[in-house]
Write a protein that holds these residues in place. Structure first.
Motif, PDB file in Angstrom:
ATOM      1  N   ARG A   7       0.824  -1.209   0.000  1.00 51.93           N
ATOM      2  CA  ARG A   7       0.000   0.000   0.000  1.00 51.93           C
ATOM      3  C   ARG A   7       0.862   1.265   0.000  1.00 51.93           C
ATOM      4  N   THR A   8       1.959   1.221   0.728  1.00 51.63           N
ATOM      5  CA  THR A   8       2.868   2.370   0.773  1.00 51.63           C
ATOM      6  C   THR A   8       3.503   2.603  -0.598  1.00 51.63           C
ATOM      7  N   ILE A   9       3.909   1.534  -1.253  1.00 53.00           N
ATOM      8  CA  ILE A   9       4.488   1.630  -2.602  1.00 53.00           C
ATOM      9  C   ILE A   9       3.495   2.280  -3.559  1.00 53.00           C
ATOM     10  N   ARG A  10       2.236   1.857  -3.473  1.00 48.98           N
ATOM     11  CA  ARG A  10       1.205   2.401  -4.367  1.00 48.98           C
ATOM     12  C   ARG A  10       0.826   3.831  -4.000  1.00 48.98           C
ATOM     13  N   GLU A  11       0.739   4.108  -2.683  1.00 43.61           N
ATOM     14  CA  GLU A  11       0.357   5.454  -2.238  1.00 43.61           C
ATOM     15  C   GLU A  11       1.302   6.515  -2.777  1.00 43.61           C
ATOM     16  N   ASN A  28      12.718   3.111   8.429  1.00 44.07           N
ATOM     17  CA  ASN A  28      11.382   2.834   8.961  1.00 44.07           C
ATOM     18  C   ASN A  28      10.751   4.084   9.568  1.00 44.07           C
ATOM     19  N   LEU A  29       9.563   3.923  10.125  1.00 44.51           N
ATOM     20  CA  LEU A  29       8.837   5.048  10.710  1.00 44.51           C
ATOM     21  C   LEU A  29       9.610   5.695  11.851  1.00 44.51           C
ATOM     22  N   ASP A  30      10.289   4.897  12.673  1.00 42.83           N
ATOM     23  CA  ASP A  30      11.081   5.443  13.774  1.00 42.83           C
ATOM     24  C   ASP A  30      12.207   6.330  13.241  1.00 42.83           C
ATOM     25  N   ASP A  31      12.862   5.878  12.169  1.00 42.03           N
ATOM     26  CA  ASP A  31      13.926   6.675  11.556  1.00 42.03           C
ATOM     27  C   ASP A  31      13.372   8.000  11.032  1.00 42.03           C
ATOM     28  N   GLU A  32      12.287   7.909  10.267  1.00 42.51           N
ATOM     29  CA  GLU A  32      11.733   9.097   9.622  1.00 42.51           C
ATOM     30  C   GLU A  32      11.166  10.096  10.624  1.00 42.51           C
ATOM     31  N   SER A  33      10.479   9.603  11.647  1.00 42.24           N
ATOM     32  CA  SER A  33       9.896  10.518  12.639  1.00 42.24           C
ATOM     33  C   SER A  33      10.994  11.175  13.482  1.00 42.24           C
ATOM     34  N   ALA A  34      12.084  10.440  13.770  1.00 41.72           N
ATOM     35  CA  ALA A  34      13.193  11.011  14.539  1.00 41.72           C
ATOM     36  C   ALA A  34      13.906  12.103  13.742  1.00 41.72           C
ATOM     37  N   LEU A  88      13.887  19.586   5.481  1.00 42.11           N
ATOM     38  CA  LEU A  88      12.447  19.303   5.500  1.00 42.11           C
ATOM     39  C   LEU A  88      11.877  19.240   4.088  1.00 42.11           C
ATOM     40  N   GLU A  89      12.418  20.060   3.191  1.00 42.23           N
ATOM     41  CA  GLU A  89      11.956  20.071   1.801  1.00 42.23           C
ATOM     42  C   GLU A  89      12.232  18.744   1.095  1.00 42.23           C
ATOM     43  N   ARG A  90      13.240  18.027   1.585  1.00 34.04           N
ATOM     44  CA  ARG A  90      13.618  16.772   0.935  1.00 34.04           C
ATOM     45  C   ARG A  90      13.168  15.535   1.707  1.00 34.04           C
ATOM     46  N   GLN A  91      12.474  15.744   2.843  1.00 40.06           N
ATOM     47  CA  GLN A  91      12.061  14.579   3.628  1.00 40.06           C
ATOM     48  C   GLN A  91      10.745  14.033   3.109  1.00 40.06           C
ATOM     49  N   TYR A  92      10.854  13.294   2.046  1.00 36.61           N
ATOM     50  CA  TYR A  92       9.709  12.655   1.397  1.00 36.61           C
ATOM     51  C   TYR A  92      10.135  11.238   1.063  1.00 36.61           C
ATOM     52  N   PRO A  93       9.220  10.269   1.116  1.00 33.30           N
ATOM     53  CA  PRO A  93       9.626   8.871   0.887  1.00 33.30           C
ATOM     54  C   PRO A  93      10.013   8.527  -0.542  1.00 33.30           C
ATOM     55  N   VAL A  94       9.908   9.508  -1.448  1.00 30.89           N
ATOM     56  CA  VAL A  94      10.348   9.299  -2.826  1.00 30.89           C
ATOM     57  C   VAL A  94      11.157  10.510  -3.276  1.00 30.89           C
ATOM     58  N   LEU A  95      12.378  10.260  -3.717  1.00 30.00           N
ATOM     59  CA  LEU A  95      13.185  11.297  -4.359  1.00 30.00           C
ATOM     60  C   LEU A  95      13.291  10.896  -5.826  1.00 30.00           C
ATOM     61  N   SER A 118       2.813  11.334   9.109  1.00 29.76           N
ATOM     62  CA  SER A 118       1.805  11.379   8.044  1.00 29.76           C
ATOM     63  C   SER A 118       1.231  12.777   7.867  1.00 29.76           C
ATOM     64  N   GLU A 119       0.999  13.469   8.983  1.00 31.38           N
ATOM     65  CA  GLU A 119       0.435  14.817   8.893  1.00 31.38           C
ATOM     66  C   GLU A 119       1.450  15.803   8.318  1.00 31.38           C
ATOM     67  N   PHE A 120       2.726  15.581   8.575  1.00 28.94           N
ATOM     68  CA  PHE A 120       3.752  16.405   7.934  1.00 28.94           C
ATOM     69  C   PHE A 120       3.679  16.231   6.423  1.00 28.94           C
ATOM     70  N   LEU A 121       3.609  14.979   5.974  1.00 28.38           N
ATOM     71  CA  LEU A 121       3.551  14.717   4.540  1.00 28.38           C
ATOM     72  C   LEU A 121       2.285  15.285   3.909  1.00 28.38           C
ATOM     73  N   ARG A 122       1.190  15.245   4.659  1.00 25.70           N
ATOM     74  CA  ARG A 122      -0.106  15.682   4.117  1.00 25.70           C
ATOM     75  C   ARG A 122      -0.285  17.197   4.137  1.00 25.70           C
ATOM     76  N   LYS A 123       0.201  17.847   5.218  1.00 26.29           N
ATOM     77  CA  LYS A 123      -0.098  19.268   5.396  1.00 26.29           C
ATOM     78  C   LYS A 123       1.066  20.212   5.106  1.00 26.29           C
ATOM     79  N   LEU A 124       2.242  19.902   5.644  1.00 26.82           N
ATOM     80  CA  LEU A 124       3.363  20.838   5.527  1.00 26.82           C
ATOM     81  C   LEU A 124       4.218  20.614   4.294  1.00 26.82           C
ATOM     82  N   TYR A 125       4.484  19.344   3.965  1.00 27.82           N
ATOM     83  CA  TYR A 125       5.377  19.067   2.842  1.00 27.82           C
ATOM     84  C   TYR A 125       4.902  19.720   1.535  1.00 27.82           C
TER      85      TYR A 125
END
Length: 308
Positions: free
Chosen positions: A37-41, A158-164, A178-185, A253-260
């Motif tokens: 699901r993450t790959i597709r999202e 993982n989520l722990d890495d990304e949230s930290a 922050l501008e580059r913290q997205y799961p796809v570059l 998730s809220e960072f990716l949805r709202k701020l990114y």
């Protein structure tokens, strides 16, 4: 006694953030579906892509590699031997053993042959070993992927890495990161596409998948990482997670949805050029890795001359 939400058997796993109890078999299925699901999202890649998985020998990278293979993706591994004594030798052997088990190719690179072992950096550069190590790993992952014809590099963050990391960058409001913290570059300017399919999977969930799948992995943390502030941030966030299950996932998730999306519209990308030494993308005439190699060569030459 908790029962599996899928089959009613005795549950082996309880996921408080998802309010879900599962037996071992259905947990493995849940984990793989979550990766899919993450790959597709984030539209990370398709089954026509050739994927190179960065394999450290730890639970996350090996869990990711196995999940991708079981999901039907064309995924091989790439292991960088960092030259950190027994730790690196054990990591290398476990990665090789896993590759043999799943019947996939593991490409290897020894940092000692390319530059020098990570522990020796302290004699040539004042920057933290983790910083230099990260720079070198990113460089060689990109370079090797292009040379071998892979279209995507997948890492086990993982989520722990990304949230930290997000927490750290938010504390200092480091907009550039922050501008580059997205799961796809994306693939651009000489860089292969890089993705993080485990970005919504916690460290515990990854470890559970490895254990229940019978994956042998290196349990020790890298000895060079002792004292890293990221470890403290992970601890603080884990303490919050105990009190408020799901807080790490909501934070990320809220960072990716709202701020990114806001940051993305204001992003000013650095102008890149080809390194005059190696041809890899760089913000200056000579890339950071080649500069490091030149510095090491110069210091060695001076030392040898002095010794004579």
């Amino acid at each position: 006694m908790r029962r599996c939400a899928k089959c009613g058997k005795k549950a082996q796993v309880f996921l408080p953030q998802h309010r879900l109890s599962l037996c071992g078999e259905h947990y493995i299925e849940w984990f793989e579906n979550r990766v899919e699901r993450t790959i597709r999202e984030f539209r990370m890649f398709s089954r026509w892509d050739k994927i190179l998985v960065a394999v450290s020998g730890g639970k996350d990278s090996l869990s990711l590699w196995q999940a991708l293979i079981k999901l039907g993706y064309d995924a091989d591994g790439f292991h960088i031997n960092l030259g950190i004594g027994n730790y690196s030798e054990m990591s290398n052997q476990i990665a090789l053993k896993f590759a043999c088990k799943v019947g996939r190719t593991l490409h290897e690179l020894h940092l000692a042959k390319e530059v020098m072992p990570v522990p020796d950096f302290r004699d040539y550069d004042k920057r933290p070993a983790c910083s230099l190590c990260g720079t070198l790993k990113r460089y060689y992952m990109n370079k090797v992927a292009k040379e071998l014809g892979y279209s995507v590099v997948a890492t086990g963050h993982n989520l722990d890495d990304e949230s930290a990391v997000l927490f750290s960058n938010a504390l200092s409001w480091n907009i550039e990161y922050l501008e580059r913290q997205y799961p796809v570059l994306p693939e651009e300017n000489g860089f292969v596409k890089k993705v993080k399919p485990l970005c919504k999977v916690s460290e515990k969930e990854s470890a559970l998948y490895a254990v229940l799948s019978g994956i042998e992995y290196v349990e020790d943390e890298c000895p060079m990482a002792q004292g890293a502030t990221t470890i403290d941030y992970k601890l603080y966030l884990s303490q919050l997670e105990e009190k408020m299950p799901g807080i790490k996932l909501r934070f990320y998730s809220e960072f990716l949805r709202k701020l990114y999306p806001i940051l993305k519209t204001q992003e000013q990308k650095a102008k890149l050029q080809k390194c005059k030494v190696c041809g890899e993308p760089s913000i200056s005439d000579i890339c950071s890795v080649c500069k490091l190699k030149i510095k090491i060569s110069s210091r060695k030459y001076i030392h040898d001359q002095h010794g004579e």
